[in-house]
Design an enzyme around this catalytic site. Structure first.
Site, mmCIF file in Angstrom:
data_model
loop_
_atom_site.group_PDB
_atom_site.id
_atom_site.type_symbol
_atom_site.label_atom_id
_atom_site.label_comp_id
_atom_site.label_asym_id
_atom_site.label_seq_id
_atom_site.Cartn_x
_atom_site.Cartn_y
_atom_site.Cartn_z
ATOM 1 N N ASP A 75 0.751 -1.260 0.005
ATOM 2 C CA ASP A 75 0.165 -0.101 -0.094
ATOM 3 C C ASP A 75 0.843 1.376 0.130
ATOM 4 O O ASP A 75 2.259 1.244 -0.114
ATOM 5 C CB ASP A 75 -0.837 0.025 1.143
ATOM 6 N N HIS A 299 -4.188 5.869 3.538
ATOM 7 C CA HIS A 299 -5.029 4.754 2.969
ATOM 8 C C HIS A 299 -4.410 3.157 3.450
ATOM 9 O O HIS A 299 -5.123 2.564 4.070
ATOM 10 C CB HIS A 299 -4.587 4.721 1.430
ATOM 11 N N SER A 468 -10.994 -0.701 -2.110
ATOM 12 C CA SER A 468 -9.892 -0.744 -1.046
ATOM 13 C C SER A 468 -10.382 -1.215 0.106
ATOM 14 O O SER A 468 -9.272 -1.577 0.892
ATOM 15 C CB SER A 468 -8.902 0.746 -1.156
#
Length: 554
Positions: A75, A299, A468
């Site tokens: 990521d 994220h 995601s």
């Protein structure tokens, strides 16, 4: 990297409502609603389309003993100091922190919690990178712009054709990002003003769904009732808990879109110079640094928390997996599009350092070094490592438009260790399919991906939406299965997760054209992932019950 769907853009309509002349202010207040991790709830008991995490632990796993499992999160970065993650981070047993020596001789110095392929040995890191379309246009434009196909040597015509296609997609992306920024930039101030005025008028500290459902004084103020009713409906459908979250996500969206316009779509921007490698040499893996957090870990931190946020510390949130599941951070996904070379190296690093499951919440639509990624996927397959990939957030049918990394090889063979996940909502109605989610038979299952509450950098928490978020939900499921039933192979994990997804025949809008379709037609299984049913199947298999054929294929 397609990681930022904007379901809250439904709130654009709110900006058109008058919000400056409410007839009266009221002093009554309502307590903020408690944030519920709906992902963990049960469709039967709670009437919410979660994956039944809590019910599974309470009924099926309470007398079973877990074993250690490592889940790699490829990521943008993971906050290693987060209060809800620091106890569940993988620690490289062969590495001595901070001594500047590759103690375990794996080729990576001080990789205590993982590795960063987006930095250099000086500690400098890439934040924003180019889109793949931008990289390809920058590379091919000097060679083919203004030329006819017949003037190009036959051996180069495939590249010529690629340029003709990619420059159209690049132009479309520039147009889309510009239009989006023109929407978002003025909306930030408008929504912030509406939010602050509502707080004052309603006499509350936070304008959440509980307040909007029964707003004080609204029954005598038609204008106020119209506004609060619309806000309530939009908050419910977007999965956001309150107007503060809406304002923050709009700000985040505006900032990210401006970055993409200034950098990701800039043909002259050369961020890879920070690393100093030959980006075309996919055999090279000796680059990067040990900083798995990087400059923007929002994220990846959110993803890591969905998988395995500490279930036993009475803080924040609970991940799907625990208590012996550990998160390995592998930084390879910038703000922009990931490089195939970095993805391939990240997969190989995770496999070589003990990961059983790899979460990949990223993707793109061009893959110029696909062969390197395919080789890494096959390497993971040979080592029994399970790959979980987000389907993408562009409302596309990925049977028609390939989303990379692809679940099939160039010869059309489906990878037995690779599963693709679409995003679903909390209610079994028209909102069951997230309107941004990619779909198609190459999507194996859907999983919760709208309004998912998880960890954010700085020991904070917040709500995000996207495939995601759906992928790590399934990666967490796989980790639970592997931890409590260690004999399960990657092939078993894929089969069980697919087979346990009961088809839903709810009528929903198809994401790309909004025509009404049967939800069961939007993926290979037609179902939403469910941990309770998956564990039941694992128990049956461990007891020697014959395997049933999976739903919709392998």
């Amino acid at each position: 990297m397609s990681v930022f769907p904007r379901p809250f853009l439904a709130l654009l309509g709110v900006a058109l409502l008058p919000a400056t002349s409410f007839a009266q202010a009221v002093s009554a207040s309502a307590p903020p609603a408690k944030v519920v991790q709906w992902t963990n709830l049960d469709p039967e008991k709670d009437k919410v389309m979660g994956i039944s995490t809590q019910r599974t632990y309470a009924e099926l796993l309470k007398n079973r003993i877990p074993t250690p499992v490592i889940v790699a999160v490829i990521d943008a970065g993971v906050d290693t100091t987060h209060e809800d993650l620091k106890r569940v981070l993988w620690k490289n047993p062969g590495e001595i922190p901070g001594n500047g020596i590759d103690d375990d001789k794996n080729g990576y110095i001080d990789d205590v919690h993982g590795w960063n392929f987006l930095g250099n040995s000086k500690g400098e890191n890439i934040d924003v990178d180019l889109y793949e379309e931008t990289r390809l246009v920058a590379k091919l434009k000097p060679l083919y712009e203004g030329k006819s196909r017949t003037s190009v040597p036959a051996a180069k015509r495939a590249d010529y054709d690629l340029y003709q296609k990619v420059k159209k997609d690049y132009a479309a992306k520039v147009k889309e990002e510009n239009e989006q920024y023109m929407q978002l930039a003025p909306l930030v101030g408008q929504l912030d003003g509406i939010n602050e005025q509502l707080k004052q008028v309603l006499g509350v500290a936070k304008v959440d769904t509980a307040v909007l459902r029964n707003p004080p004084g609204a029954s005598t103020n038609p204008q106020l009732l119209q506004l609060t009713s619309q806000l309530y409906a939009n908050l419910k459908s977007s999965g956001l808990p309150d107007m503060d979250a809406v304002v923050e996500q709009v700000k985040q969206g505006a900032t990210e879109t401006k970055k993409h316009l200034d950098y990701s779509l800039n043909l002259d921007f050369k961020p890879r110079a920070i690393i100093g490698d030959d980006e075309d040499n996919t055999k090279d893996h000796n680059y990067g640094n040990a900083d798995i957090t990087g400059p923007d870990a929002l994220h990846g931190t959110h993803v890591a928390g969905i998988i395995a946020a500490d279930r036993d510390n009475n803080l924040g949130v609970q991940g799907v997996a625990g208590p012996l599941v550990r998160i390995m951070g592998v930084r390879a996904v910038p703000n922009g599009d990931e490089h195939d070379k970095d993805v391939a190296n990240a997969i190989r690093y995770a496999v070589d350092n003990g990961a059983s499951i790899i979460n990949m919440s990223f993707g793109k639509y061009y893959s110029p070094q696909r062969s390197a990624v395919d080789a890494a996927i096959r390497y993971a397959e040979s080592k029994g490592v399970f790959l979980v990939h987000a389907a993408g957030n562009e409302s596309k049918n990925i049977d028609v438009v390939v989303h990379y990394p692809a679940p099939v090889s160039t010869t059309g063979t489906t990878y037995a260790n690779f599963i693709t996940i679409g995003a679903s909502g909390s209610t079994n109605d028209k909102n069951l399919t997230a309107d941004f989610s990619n779909f198609g038979k190459r999507v194996d299952v859907f999983a919760p991906g709208v309004g998912i509450y998880s960890t954010l950098p700085g020991s904070k928490y917040g709500t995000e939406s996207g495939t995601s978020m759906a992928a790590p939900t399934v990666a967490g499921m796989a980790a639970v299965l592997k931890s409590y039933f260690p004999q399960l192979t990657a092939v078993d994990l894929k089969r069980i997760i697919r087979q346990s997804a009961t088809p839903q025949h709810t009528k929903v809008p198809e994401p790309d054209n909004k025509k009404t379709v049967d939800f069961a037609t939007l993926s290979g299984t037609g179902g939403v992932a469910n941990l309770y049913r998956a564990v039941q199947l694992a128990i049956q298999q461990s007891a020697g019950t014959p395997k049933a054929s999976s739903v919709g294929g392998q």
